[in-house]
Write an enzyme that holds these catalytic residues in place. Structure first.
Site, mmCIF file in Angstrom:
data_model
loop_
_atom_site.group_PDB
_atom_site.id
_atom_site.type_symbol
_atom_site.label_atom_id
_atom_site.label_comp_id
_atom_site.label_asym_id
_atom_site.label_seq_id
_atom_site.Cartn_x
_atom_site.Cartn_y
_atom_site.Cartn_z
ATOM 1 N N HIS A 14 47.988 35.528 25.333
ATOM 2 C CA HIS A 14 48.602 35.515 24.004
ATOM 3 C C HIS A 14 48.288 36.754 23.144
ATOM 4 O O HIS A 14 47.658 36.680 22.100
ATOM 5 C CB HIS A 14 48.418 34.208 23.225
ATOM 6 N N HIS A 70 37.912 21.356 26.062
ATOM 7 C CA HIS A 70 38.885 22.078 25.226
ATOM 8 C C HIS A 70 40.273 21.841 25.812
ATOM 9 O O HIS A 70 40.476 21.979 27.017
ATOM 10 C CB HIS A 70 38.490 23.561 25.252
ATOM 11 N N GLU A 88 43.132 23.498 25.366
ATOM 12 C CA GLU A 88 44.039 24.611 25.679
ATOM 13 C C GLU A 88 44.279 24.634 27.190
ATOM 14 O O GLU A 88 43.362 24.411 27.988
ATOM 15 C CB GLU A 88 43.462 25.955 25.173
ATOM 16 N N ASP A 123 44.645 26.548 29.665
ATOM 17 C CA ASP A 123 43.922 27.283 30.710
ATOM 18 C C ASP A 123 42.745 26.453 31.230
ATOM 19 O O ASP A 123 42.193 26.741 32.295
ATOM 20 C CB ASP A 123 43.464 28.671 30.236
ATOM 21 N N HIS A 127 37.354 27.655 19.536
ATOM 22 C CA HIS A 127 38.241 28.164 18.516
ATOM 23 C C HIS A 127 39.421 27.230 18.211
ATOM 24 O O HIS A 127 40.361 27.626 17.507
ATOM 25 C CB HIS A 127 38.788 29.543 18.934
ATOM 26 N N ASP A 146 35.001 28.151 25.941
ATOM 27 C CA ASP A 146 35.401 29.543 25.658
ATOM 28 C C ASP A 146 34.274 30.425 25.103
ATOM 29 O O ASP A 146 34.198 31.620 25.428
ATOM 30 C CB ASP A 146 36.545 29.547 24.635
ATOM 31 N N TYR A 158 36.178 39.696 23.839
ATOM 32 C CA TYR A 158 36.559 38.277 23.734
ATOM 33 C C TYR A 158 36.253 37.753 22.331
ATOM 34 O O TYR A 158 37.080 37.100 21.697
ATOM 35 C CB TYR A 158 35.805 37.452 24.797
ATOM 36 N N HIS A 218 35.250 31.225 31.027
ATOM 37 C CA HIS A 218 35.898 32.447 31.502
ATOM 38 C C HIS A 218 34.822 33.441 31.918
ATOM 39 O O HIS A 218 33.819 33.627 31.195
ATOM 40 C CB HIS A 218 36.716 33.127 30.390
HETATM 41 FE FE1 FEO Z 1 40.916 28.470 24.225
HETATM 42 FE FE2 FEO Z 1 40.154 29.604 27.341
HETATM 43 O O1 FEO Z 1 41.131 28.649 26.061
#
Ligand code: FEO
Length: 389
Positions: free
Chosen positions: A24, A78, A80, A82, A145, A164, A192, A223
């Site tokens: 994004h 989380h 999101e 991913d 986040h 994250d 990041y 990640h």
């Molecule tokens: Fe907020 Fe790695 O997704």
């Protein structure tokens, strides 16, 4: 595909996204990983999953350790996608597994997937789940986040899986920071933070202060590479600096140019900082991506932005950078707007408006009609040098 044992009986079973170039708006030149962790105990626990297109990779790594139908608990730190994208596929193997998540996590998952048959177990900060020899506890980290974000902690293993926060977008064969080049991992961790967590610095500060009270020898984010041993202290110390908005005596000059005049002005500004022994970097928007510039902005006291006037406004590259920075909201900086113009000069006002929105102190606004002469540029350097004290 293999699983990697990160602690006795705890395995990394994530996926490596070698081809990821963008997240994004964030340029991910080094790709990324989506880290999932499998805990083998009386209860089998999967902490987070991966992006849906890499589900097969996740499942093949899990299968080297256990049959996925044996999973009892899936922790979703989380929502999101991913990290949650493969939950529906995993649930097909283990339809009776409990989904453990925060209250906002439950809401978020229900908005993302058909969860009609899923069994949710909602947790809050301090809640504990015994899985046999180990206990798992949770820290809610609202807006680090997303509103649903939380961390999972195992006291017996001194292991934190915070999703994250502390992550880096890096695809690599290695799983631990100490197996890779530390400076590169740190640069990616900084990028990041600058591009994902910066607007939530206060919430990150609260989360880190809770995390610092834990007995820790490993932080396994969702990640990139895993921090262990002395590297745990190093990343916590870096976060203490980044989320406290501690800047260095450093300037970043960001510009684009049409016929070279604004570029010459950027060089004259550079000379003023150089003369004052202030660390300074020039970032031309034709060459450097806005997400990479943010890494430098993160700890720079002076933000200098230059654009010629084009069609009564800024060049689109400069507008893109400023709007991106406006959203990420680095605080308490000193701004310098500059640029050449032919007749209108509106680009300077547009840059100043963003500085004003961010409540920056403005040290100078410098503009030249068409082409600055050599003596104009020399005077500009001299005047700015004097203003720098
Ligand atoms: Fe907020 Fe790695 O997704």
């Amino acid at each position: 595909m293999r699983a990697v044992e990160v602690k006795k009986g705890i395995y990394w079973v994530g996926a490596i996204d070698w081809e990821l170039t963008e997240f994004h708006g964030y340029l991910t030149q080094r790709g990324s990983t989506y880290n999932a962790y499998l805990i083998i105990d009386e209860k089998i626990v999967l902490v987070d999953t991966v992006k849906s297109h890499l589900t097969d990779e996740l499942i093949s790594r899990i299968k080297t350790i256990i049959d996925p139908s044996k999973i009892d608990i899936i922790i979703s730190n989380h929502t999101e996608m991913d990290h949650s994208g493969s939950i529906p596929a995993i649930m097909k193997y283990c339809p009776n597994a409990e989904i453990v998540c925060s209250p906002m996590g439950e809401k978020g998952l229900k908005k993302h997937f058909d969860t009609t048959s899923w069994k949710f177990r909602v947790v809050n900060t301090g809640d504990k789940i015994n899985i046999g020899k180990r206990d798992l506890s949770f820290i809610l980290m609202q807006m680090v986040h997303w509103p649903d974000s939380m961390a999972t902690y195992c006291l017996q293993e001194k292991l934190l899986m915070p999703n994250d926060i502390f992550g880096q977008h890096m695809a690599s064969y290695e799983r631990f920071v100490d197996e890779d080049r530390f400076d590169v991992v740190m640069e990616e961790a900084k990028k990041y933070f600058a591009n994902i967590l910066l607007p939530y610095s206060r919430q990150s500060q609260d989360a880190v202060s809770q995390i610092e009270k834990l007995d820790l020898d490993m932080i396994a984010p969702s990640h990139g590479l895993i921090w262990r041993g002395d590297d745990v202290k190093k990343i916590l110390k870096a976060y203490d600096k980044w989320d406290s908005n501690i800047c260095e005596n450093k300037a970043v000059i960001v510009y684009d140019t049409m016929w070279g005049s604004t570029k010459e002005m950027a060089m004259s500004i550079y000379k003023a900082f150089e003369a004052k022994n202030i660390n300074v970097e020039i970032k031309c928007l034709k060459k450097t991506h806005i997400s990479d510039i943010m890494t430098d902005v993160l700890d720079a006291k002076y933000i200098c932005v230059g654009s010629p006037t084009l069609n009564n406004t800024m060049m689109p590259t400069v507008a893109s950078f400023l709007y991106y920075m406006k959203g990420l909201r680095p605080q308490n900086r000193i701004g310098i707007a500059f640029g050449s113009y032919g007749w209108g000069g509106q680009s300077l006002n547009e840059i100043e408006k963003v500085f004003e929105f961010l409540k920056y102190q403005t040290l100078d606004t410098i503009k030249f009609e068409y082409i600055p002469r050599k003596d104009d540029l020399e005077k500009m350097t001299k005047d700015l040098k004097n203003k720098l004290g």
